[in-house]
Scaffold this active site. Structure first.
Site, PDB file in Angstrom:
ATOM      1  N   GLN A 153       0.823  -1.206   0.000  1.00 43.34           N
ATOM      2  CA  GLN A 153       0.000   0.000   0.000  1.00 43.34           C
ATOM      3  C   GLN A 153       0.860   1.261   0.000  1.00 43.34           C
ATOM      4  OE1 GLN A 153      -3.881  -0.109   2.260  1.00 43.34           O
ATOM      5  NE2 GLN A 153      -2.910  -1.851   3.260  1.00 43.34           N
ATOM      6  N   ARG A 177     -10.626  -1.520  -0.660  1.00 40.41           N
ATOM      7  CA  ARG A 177     -11.554  -0.631   0.065  1.00 40.41           C
ATOM      8  C   ARG A 177     -12.945  -1.270   0.138  1.00 40.41           C
ATOM      9  NH1 ARG A 177      -8.308   0.903   2.847  1.00 40.41           N
ATOM     10  NH2 ARG A 177      -7.052  -0.585   1.660  1.00 40.41           N
TER      11      ARG A 177
END
Length: 745
Positions: free
Chosen positions: A248, A613
């Protein structure tokens, strides 16, 4: 406290490892914040004083959540210092920056203030602002500050390069003016703290003794300055726990260095590494897709997310005709779900570029779908808010030339450019701050009217400074708005715009009242240190300067969320749309054409963030054609779509190119467009051989660079080729005459 009652076995291992360097590789949705909180609890239960624990993260939102949870779970959790990097450094500098030659009443310039100052320097140094745009120069300076490269070192690096030499001179002048103004820009906050710790070992030692146990969240996002700060703080006791996910790491463009997390075991000897791979957020389908995409990156530690939530709804792929049809699909899908009882807040629309939001917003508005967009004009960037804050900054630090110049004639009080230029010249000649030059106006100006206006202004500002001794920030704001004439000036305009601006000013006062009601962090003070009213003004200005747009995110508001993929990290939503899932959009054109494998890998990590997400349903949406930079473009679906196994996706139909193949049929040509050959056209066979590329391939043209072939058609003895260039749109060429060359992208 029995950690096994609250954490899974791997999390227990992470929370109970308290001595020495520790790297927690925490996958998306793996409960890293929960682990950090229970690690704090375990530290305290093991006899460690909460006063000696420091937890650092990147956003105010994350810090607030961590602090609230620590206070709820950990005994004396309020004594743990939980902060962002910049807030922590501001607190350190507010106490000790005088030891490196600056006053503790410094103010912080935002990006707009920095740009104003740079434009002023460009003008003073007679440098062409077209060749050296202020934003471009500041971007380069910011990169150097992230790497802890000062003006002198940068000048040595510039060598004989003309452009770099000019930027080096501007860098030196910019830092000198910041110091004269007793100001820091955003990039200075951490760099100055590193400078302080490096120059004054006794100050560093005090903080090392204070923070014997340090935890750093989102470690993959740290830049060189932040890395060095953490190394200095943790050097004495080595009890450093960093939490992050190399998969990430998506902020390379603003200085984040993925090597910080990849090389942690090399930098900190005897480090323990623990992987948190169990995901508590998403379905099996979503995680399988995320794993399938990210495994294509070479520069990563390697881990695979898994969940006990087996199965899940397939990812839905939709190819629309254009960006308007794309937005229609998104809006229709949301409205249909809402009509069946789903809340608007369950949906997020994520996009690679802010410019994509316009059409999406239009379609949502037409259907009366409530939405909240993040990343637009922030509240603190509005003119009226910046004006009033500039008054506060000048009161707190009269040497802040940028703020002073902003408000000296706002509202109009008869102090024009001539008067200001005269004062500025006197300041330069006598090596004075601009404010002191104004105080001495009668020494160099014989204009009674001008002098009277400037004296009235400085007397007013001195009165405001005196008022800080007995007024809270909200009271000071009301006094400034009244005595400066700012409220009266807006009221006199009597327009819808001026009324909206007045409401924004009133909202700023409300913010100040909230600030005053909040508990001051007295537990973080050194013995004998007292918070004064003057410090409260400085603290208010710091809080405003460091707040981010995402800090205002409200998960309870029933509205669809629109934001960039970068802004979405750390958030989660039941249903997520990834809009513009196309080549040249995501991954971006810049990454494809100029970035190389390094930037493509960062784009892939951004894709991984976007996919993870989603908790329940993920939509991947593309458009066959899209207007970009005023030109119509024809982009293929993103390469990341091809990396997702087809059995995880429904509607996975790759758009066929306009012309896929030229078929020779005796002495004529027909074109295959997903169908059988057409009848022979009435034209002679071209003498030139067919090109060695087809629609969908990329070609290089000498003048325009690299573009995608849209169509090929016979044209006399040659072929007419339509090529789409991302920044120029579609252009037509004769294949052999223009010498188009096929390239692999």
């Amino acid at each position: 406290m029995n950690l096994n009652d609250y954490l899974n076995p791997i999390q227990v291992q992470a929370a109970s490892t308290i001595d020495g360097p520790l790297l927690l590789l925490a996958g998306a949705g793996s409960g890293k914040t929960r682990v950090l909180i229970y690690r704090m609890a375990h530290l305290v239960n093991s006899g460690i004083n909460p006063f000696n624990i420091l937890a650092i993260t990147f956003t105010n939102k994350a810090a607030k959540e961590m602090k609230e949870r620590a206070e709820h779970i950990v005994e004396r959790g309020g004594d743990i210092w939980v902060s962002t990097f910049h807030s922590f450094c501001c607190r350190v500098l507010r106490r000790d920056i005088d030891k490196i030659g600056m006053d503790r009443s410094f103010t912080i310039l935002d990006s707009d203030d920095s740009e104003r100052l740079m434009k002023l320097l460009l003008k003073e140094m007679n440098i062409n602002d077209k060749q050296f745009p202020a934003k471009s120069v500041l971007s380069e300076i910011g990169k150097q500050k992230d790497e802890l490269v000062g003006p002198d070192e940068y000048a040595m690096f510039a060598g004989g390069d003309f452009r770099l030499a000019v930027i080096a001179n501007l860098y030196k002048a910019y830092q000198a003016r910041l110091k004269q103004n007793n100001s820091l820009d955003f990039d200075d906050i951490i760099g100055k703290t590193v400078e302080l710790f490096s120059a004054r070992p006794e100050v560093l030692n005090r903080y090392q003794e204070r923070f014997m146990y340090i935890m750093v969240d989102e470690y993959q996002d740290t830049n060189t300055a932040q890395y060095q700060l953490i190394r200095l703080l943790s050097a004495k006791y080595q009890n450093l726990c960093v939490v992050g996910d190399d998969d990430q790491s998506i902020y390379g463009w603003r200085g984040a260095n993925i090597r910080n997390i990849l090389d942690f075991e090399k930098d900190f000897k005897n480090a323990v590494t623990i992987k948190l791979e169990q995901n508590y957020r998403s379905t099996d389908v979503i995680l399988d897709a995320a794993n399938a995409v990210i495994v294509n990156n070479k520069n990563r530690k390697g881990k695979a997310l898994w969940t006990e939530k087996s199965g899940g709804t397939p990812i839905r792929y939709h190819n629309a005709d254009d960006e308007y049809a794309e937005a229609d699909f998104v809006a229709d899908t949301i409205q249909t779900a809402f009509d069946k009882g789903t809340n608007y807040r369950d949906f997020a629309i994520l996009y690679r570029l802010n410019a994509q939001s316009r059409v999406l917003e239009e379609k949502l508005m037409r259907r009366n779908i409530r939405y909240r967009i993040y990343g637009g004009v922030r509240f603190y960037e509005r003119k009226e808010v910046k004006d009033v804050l500039a008054y506060l900054k000048t009161v707190a630090n009269p040497y802040d030339e940028v703020s002073l110049r902003r408000i000296i004639n706002v509202p109009r009080r008869g102090i024009g450019d001539v008067a200001l230029d005269s004062a500025a010249q006197f300041a330069v000649t006598n090596d004075l701050p601009l404010y002191e030059s104004l105080l001495r106006i009668n020494e160099y100006s014989d204009s009674k009217a001008r002098n009277k206006n400037i004296e009235a202004f400085t007397e007013m500002m001195e009165a405001f400074r005196q008022a800080t001794q007995f007024l809270p920030v909200s009271g000071l704001l009301r006094l400034i708005l009244d005595k400066s004439g700012y409220t009266m000036s807006l009221s006199a305009e009597n327009t819808d715009e001026s009324r909206d601006r007045l409401k924004n000013v009133e909202e700023l006062i409300s913010k100040a009242v909230e600030f005053e009601k909040a508990d001051l962090e007295t537990t973080h003070l050194e013995p004998g240190e007292i918070v004064t009213d003057e410090k409260s003004l400085a603290a208010f200005l710091e809080e405003v300067a460091l707040i981010a747009d995402i800090d205002n995110y409200n998960e309870n508001e029933d509205a669809v969320t629109l934001m960039t993929l970068h802004s979405s990290k750390g958030l989660e939503f039941p249903q997520v749309f990834l809009a513009g899932f196309e080549e040249n959009v995501f991954p971006s054109y810049r990454a494809i054409m100029y970035g190389g494998e390094k930037e493509i890998e960062e784009e892939r990590r951004l894709c991984y963030v976007g996919i993870t997400r989603a908790k329940e349903q993920l939509y991947l949406v593309t458009a066959s054609q899209r207007r970009q930079n005023g030109m119509m473009t024809y982009n293929k679906p993103s390469r990341f779509l091809k990396e997702i196994p087809e059995d995880l996706v429904t509607g996975h139909i790759i758009r066929k190119p306009v012309v896929t193949q030229v078929i020779q049929n005796n002495d004529a040509f027909s074109f295959k467009i997903g169908a059988r050959p057409t009848a022979k056209p009435a034209m002679p066979m071209p003498k030139a051989a067919p090109p060695d590329y087809i629609a969908g391939d990329f070609v290089r043209q000498a003048k325009y660079g690299i573009g995608e072939v849209v169509s090929i058609a016979p044209a006399g003895v040659d072929y007419e080729v339509t090529v789409n260039f991302p920044e120029l749109g579609a252009k037509k060429f004769m294949a052999h005459l223009s010498k188009l060359e096929k390239v692999d992208v």
